[in-house]
Design a protein around this motif. Structure first.
Motif, PDB file in Angstrom:
ATOM      1  N   HIS A   1       0.840  -1.211   0.000  1.00 54.59           N
ATOM      2  CA  HIS A   1       0.000   0.000   0.000  1.00 54.59           C
ATOM      3  C   HIS A   1       0.873   1.258   0.000  1.00 54.59           C
ATOM      4  O   HIS A   1       2.019   1.241   0.472  1.00 54.59           O
ATOM      5  N   ASP A   2       0.312   2.347  -0.505  1.00 55.45           N
ATOM      6  CA  ASP A   2       1.057   3.608  -0.638  1.00 55.45           C
ATOM      7  C   ASP A   2       0.690   4.638   0.423  1.00 55.45           C
ATOM      8  O   ASP A   2       1.394   5.633   0.583  1.00 55.45           O
ATOM      9  N   GLY A   3      -0.402   4.423   1.127  1.00 56.51           N
ATOM     10  CA  GLY A   3      -0.802   5.391   2.149  1.00 56.51           C
ATOM     11  C   GLY A   3      -1.721   4.749   3.162  1.00 56.51           C
ATOM     12  O   GLY A   3      -2.436   3.787   2.862  1.00 56.51           O
ATOM     13  N   LEU A   4      -1.675   5.283   4.381  1.00 59.75           N
ATOM     14  CA  LEU A   4      -2.519   4.757   5.449  1.00 59.75           C
ATOM     15  C   LEU A   4      -3.234   5.914   6.128  1.00 59.75           C
ATOM     16  O   LEU A   4      -2.611   6.891   6.551  1.00 59.75           O
ATOM     17  N   ARG A   5      -4.550   5.815   6.190  1.00 58.88           N
ATOM     18  CA  ARG A   5      -5.368   6.829   6.850  1.00 58.88           C
ATOM     19  C   ARG A   5      -6.183   6.160   7.944  1.00 58.88           C
ATOM     20  O   ARG A   5      -6.174   4.944   8.081  1.00 58.88           O
ATOM     21  N   TYR A   6      -6.907   6.968   8.708  1.00 62.82           N
ATOM     22  CA  TYR A   6      -7.725   6.447   9.792  1.00 62.82           C
ATOM     23  C   TYR A   6      -9.068   7.165   9.826  1.00 62.82           C
ATOM     24  O   TYR A   6      -9.171   8.330   9.441  1.00 62.82           O
ATOM     25  N   ASN A   7     -10.083   6.452  10.253  1.00 63.35           N
ATOM     26  CA  ASN A   7     -11.345   7.081  10.638  1.00 63.35           C
ATOM     27  C   ASN A   7     -11.975   6.236  11.741  1.00 63.35           C
ATOM     28  O   ASN A   7     -11.357   5.297  12.229  1.00 63.35           O
ATOM     29  N   ASN A   8     -13.197   6.586  12.142  1.00 61.04           N
ATOM     30  CA  ASN A   8     -13.822   5.932  13.282  1.00 61.04           C
ATOM     31  C   ASN A   8     -15.027   5.099  12.871  1.00 61.04           C
ATOM     32  O   ASN A   8     -15.687   5.391  11.876  1.00 61.04           O
ATOM     33  N   GLU A   9     -15.280   4.088  13.654  1.00 60.91           N
ATOM     34  CA  GLU A   9     -16.511   3.317  13.521  1.00 60.91           C
ATOM     35  C   GLU A   9     -17.041   3.053  14.925  1.00 60.91           C
ATOM     36  O   GLU A   9     -16.281   2.710  15.829  1.00 60.91           O
ATOM     37  N   VAL A  10     -18.349   3.235  15.104  1.00 58.85           N
ATOM     38  CA  VAL A  10     -18.950   3.044  16.420  1.00 58.85           C
ATOM     39  C   VAL A  10     -19.689   1.719  16.426  1.00 58.85           C
ATOM     40  O   VAL A  10     -20.569   1.468  15.604  1.00 58.85           O
ATOM     41  N   LYS A  11     -19.317   0.832  17.367  1.00 57.93           N
ATOM     42  CA  LYS A  11     -19.977  -0.461  17.536  1.00 57.93           C
ATOM     43  C   LYS A  11     -20.471  -0.574  18.968  1.00 57.93           C
ATOM     44  O   LYS A  11     -19.670  -0.569  19.902  1.00 57.93           O
ATOM     45  N   ASN A  12     -21.796  -0.636  19.121  1.00 57.38           N
ATOM     46  CA  ASN A  12     -22.394  -0.773  20.455  1.00 57.38           C
ATOM     47  C   ASN A  12     -21.909   0.300  21.420  1.00 57.38           C
ATOM     48  O   ASN A  12     -21.626   0.040  22.591  1.00 57.38           O
ATOM     49  N   GLY A  13     -21.791   1.507  20.900  1.00 61.85           N
ATOM     50  CA  GLY A  13     -21.399   2.622  21.753  1.00 61.85           C
ATOM     51  C   GLY A  13     -19.915   2.766  21.956  1.00 61.85           C
ATOM     52  O   GLY A  13     -19.475   3.692  22.640  1.00 61.85           O
ATOM     53  N   THR A  14     -19.123   1.862  21.384  1.00 61.13           N
ATOM     54  CA  THR A  14     -17.671   1.931  21.523  1.00 61.13           C
ATOM     55  C   THR A  14     -17.057   2.455  20.236  1.00 61.13           C
ATOM     56  O   THR A  14     -17.387   1.988  19.149  1.00 61.13           O
ATOM     57  N   VAL A  15     -16.173   3.438  20.368  1.00 58.89           N
ATOM     58  CA  VAL A  15     -15.523   4.018  19.201  1.00 58.89           C
ATOM     59  C   VAL A  15     -14.326   3.159  18.815  1.00 58.89           C
ATOM     60  O   VAL A  15     -13.424   2.929  19.624  1.00 58.89           O
ATOM     61  N   CYS A  16     -14.342   2.658  17.594  1.00 60.98           N
ATOM     62  CA  CYS A  16     -13.252   1.817  17.104  1.00 60.98           C
ATOM     63  C   CYS A  16     -12.514   2.564  15.997  1.00 60.98           C
ATOM     64  O   CYS A  16     -13.128   3.236  15.170  1.00 60.98           O
TER      65      CYS A  16
ATOM     66  N   TRP B   1     -26.560   0.517  23.525  1.00 61.38           N
ATOM     67  CA  TRP B   1     -27.405  -0.587  23.940  1.00 61.38           C
ATOM     68  C   TRP B   1     -28.603  -0.080  24.734  1.00 61.38           C
ATOM     69  O   TRP B   1     -29.734  -0.509  24.519  1.00 61.38           O
ATOM     70  N   ASP B   2     -28.350   0.822  25.682  1.00 57.13           N
ATOM     71  CA  ASP B   2     -29.411   1.306  26.545  1.00 57.13           C
ATOM     72  C   ASP B   2     -29.006   2.654  27.128  1.00 57.13           C
ATOM     73  O   ASP B   2     -27.935   3.201  26.804  1.00 57.13           O
ATOM     74  N   TYR B   3     -29.861   3.200  28.006  1.00 50.17           N
ATOM     75  CA  TYR B   3     -29.589   4.519  28.584  1.00 50.17           C
ATOM     76  C   TYR B   3     -28.303   4.504  29.402  1.00 50.17           C
ATOM     77  O   TYR B   3     -27.495   5.445  29.334  1.00 50.17           O
TER      78      TYR B   3
ATOM     79  N   ASP C   1     -25.653   2.748  29.068  1.00 52.02           N
ATOM     80  CA  ASP C   1     -24.495   2.742  28.177  1.00 52.02           C
ATOM     81  C   ASP C   1     -24.218   4.155  27.662  1.00 52.02           C
ATOM     82  O   ASP C   1     -23.072   4.614  27.642  1.00 52.02           O
ATOM     83  N   ALA C   2     -25.275   4.849  27.252  1.00 49.93           N
ATOM     84  CA  ALA C   2     -25.119   6.220  26.765  1.00 49.93           C
ATOM     85  C   ALA C   2     -24.673   7.159  27.892  1.00 49.93           C
ATOM     86  O   ALA C   2     -23.845   8.055  27.683  1.00 49.93           O
ATOM     87  N   GLU C   3     -25.214   6.940  29.083  1.00 49.68           N
ATOM     88  CA  GLU C   3     -24.850   7.787  30.217  1.00 49.68           C
ATOM     89  C   GLU C   3     -23.372   7.626  30.561  1.00 49.68           C
ATOM     90  O   GLU C   3     -22.666   8.609  30.835  1.00 49.68           O
ATOM     91  N   ASP C   4     -22.893   6.382  30.548  1.00 48.33           N
ATOM     92  CA  ASP C   4     -21.466   6.139  30.826  1.00 48.33           C
ATOM     93  C   ASP C   4     -20.595   6.854  29.800  1.00 48.33           C
ATOM     94  O   ASP C   4     -19.577   7.475  30.149  1.00 48.33           O
ATOM     95  N   TYR C   5     -20.985   6.761  28.538  1.00 48.20           N
ATOM     96  CA  TYR C   5     -20.217   7.427  27.488  1.00 48.20           C
ATOM     97  C   TYR C   5     -20.212   8.938  27.713  1.00 48.20           C
ATOM     98  O   TYR C   5     -19.171   9.599  27.580  1.00 48.20           O
ATOM     99  N   TYR C   6     -21.355   9.487  28.064  1.00 43.75           N
ATOM    100  CA  TYR C   6     -21.485  10.921  28.275  1.00 43.75           C
ATOM    101  C   TYR C   6     -20.532  11.406  29.357  1.00 43.75           C
ATOM    102  O   TYR C   6     -19.771  12.363  29.156  1.00 43.75           O
ATOM    103  N   TYR C   7     -20.535  10.750  30.481  1.00 43.66           N
ATOM    104  CA  TYR C   7     -19.683  11.203  31.581  1.00 43.66           C
ATOM    105  C   TYR C   7     -18.208  10.943  31.331  1.00 43.66           C
ATOM    106  O   TYR C   7     -17.346  11.696  31.805  1.00 43.66           O
ATOM    107  N   GLU C   8     -17.911   9.907  30.572  1.00 50.57           N
ATOM    108  CA  GLU C   8     -16.502   9.648  30.226  1.00 50.57           C
ATOM    109  C   GLU C   8     -15.921  10.772  29.386  1.00 50.57           C
ATOM    110  O   GLU C   8     -14.719  11.045  29.457  1.00 50.57           O
ATOM    111  N   HIS C   9     -16.759  11.401  28.547  1.00 53.09           N
ATOM    112  CA  HIS C   9     -16.271  12.428  27.629  1.00 53.09           C
ATOM    113  C   HIS C   9     -16.577  13.848  28.072  1.00 53.09           C
ATOM    114  O   HIS C   9     -16.229  14.804  27.376  1.00 53.09           O
TER     115      HIS C   9
END
Length: 249
Positions: free
Chosen positions: A150-165, A235-237, A239-247
């Motif tokens: 390959h000649d170049g490597l880039r990155y982006n995000n994918e969200v799976k079950n509330g987790t950013v990959c 998944w549920d509230y 899960d979203a609440e944990d993400y909110y406070y983490e960030h």
């Protein structure tokens, strides 16, 4: 009186027909059993199991023949499963002997399976070398295809079950520097490909950016508001609440 005699005659006929049917079925099963035993004496286990399979009354004998057949064909795990279906008191000595043979063959079976998997991977890898990256391909093989390294490597995000990959995007370019192919990988596997060989395109200078908060949690005053806008991404509230406070800390 005549009617009573007629009824008794009909009942007798029906009973006789039933007895004849039972006798016929018994003779048929006896013939099947004898034929199966003859096949077993010749160690034609697969043929014997096929013969016995339709008869529930011969279920244990069928499973015994099936276990013998599978062991003979090298399917040691299948033989074990078939043997485990046999009633414990059925042919105890023969079943015990067969179980010992199965367990003794397990190391060789595992080695055969390892070699088959290795052969499969070699064939798949050889196929990958002749083609281009494809969905499902191992990320470690990204540079062995006909496109080369390959000649170049880039990155982006994918969200799976509330987790950013983080996803890796590999660009392949032609001699003019135009992108002809891109493969996107998540968790070590290619998940998407974009084939631009017929219409190469140039990529502007790009600096990889990794966004730690793709949902912009800090823009929300309360986790309830955040969950309302993003309930499909979690998944549920809780899960979203944990993400909110983490960030938002």
């Amino acid at each position: 009186m005549k009617r009573s005699k007629a009824v008794r005659a009909i009942v007798c006929i029906l009973i006789l027909c039933g007895l004849l049917g039972v006798c016929q079925r018994h003779r048929a099963r006896s013939a099947v059993y004898e034929e199966a035993c003859a096949l077993m004496e010749q160690e034609r286990w697969s043929e014997a199991s096929l013969l016995l399979e339709p008869y529930d009354v011969f279920a244990d004998l069928y499973n015994y023949c099936e276990a013998r057949s599978r062991l003979k064909d090298g399917d040691t795990i299948g033989a074990r499963f078939a043997l485990d279906r046999i009633y414990p008191l059925f042919r105890k000595d023969e079943v015990a002997q067969l179980r010992q043979e199965i367990e003794a063959d397990m190391p060789a079976y595992r080695e055969r399976e390892r070699q088959k998997e290795e052969q499969r991977l070699q064939e798949e890898k050889a196929e990958a070398r002749r083609g281009v990256p494809y969905v499902g391909m191992d990320e470690d093989w990204i540079d062995i295809t006909s496109l080369g390294v390959h000649d170049g490597l880039r990155y982006n995000n994918e969200v799976k079950n509330g987790t950013v990959c983080k996803a890796n995007l590999y660009d392949f370019k032609n001699s003019d520097g135009a992108v002809i192919f891109t493969a996107r990988c998540v968790f070590g596997r290619i998940t998407d490909v974009w084939d631009s060989r017929d219409d190469p395109w140039e990529r502007k200078s790009y600096t990889p950016v990794y966004d730690p908060d793709p949902f912009d949690a800090k823009d929300y005053i309360h986790p309830d508001d955040f969950y309302y806008d993003h309930y499909d991404d979690f998944w549920d509230y809780e899960d979203a609440e944990d993400y909110y406070y983490e960030h938002c800390d």
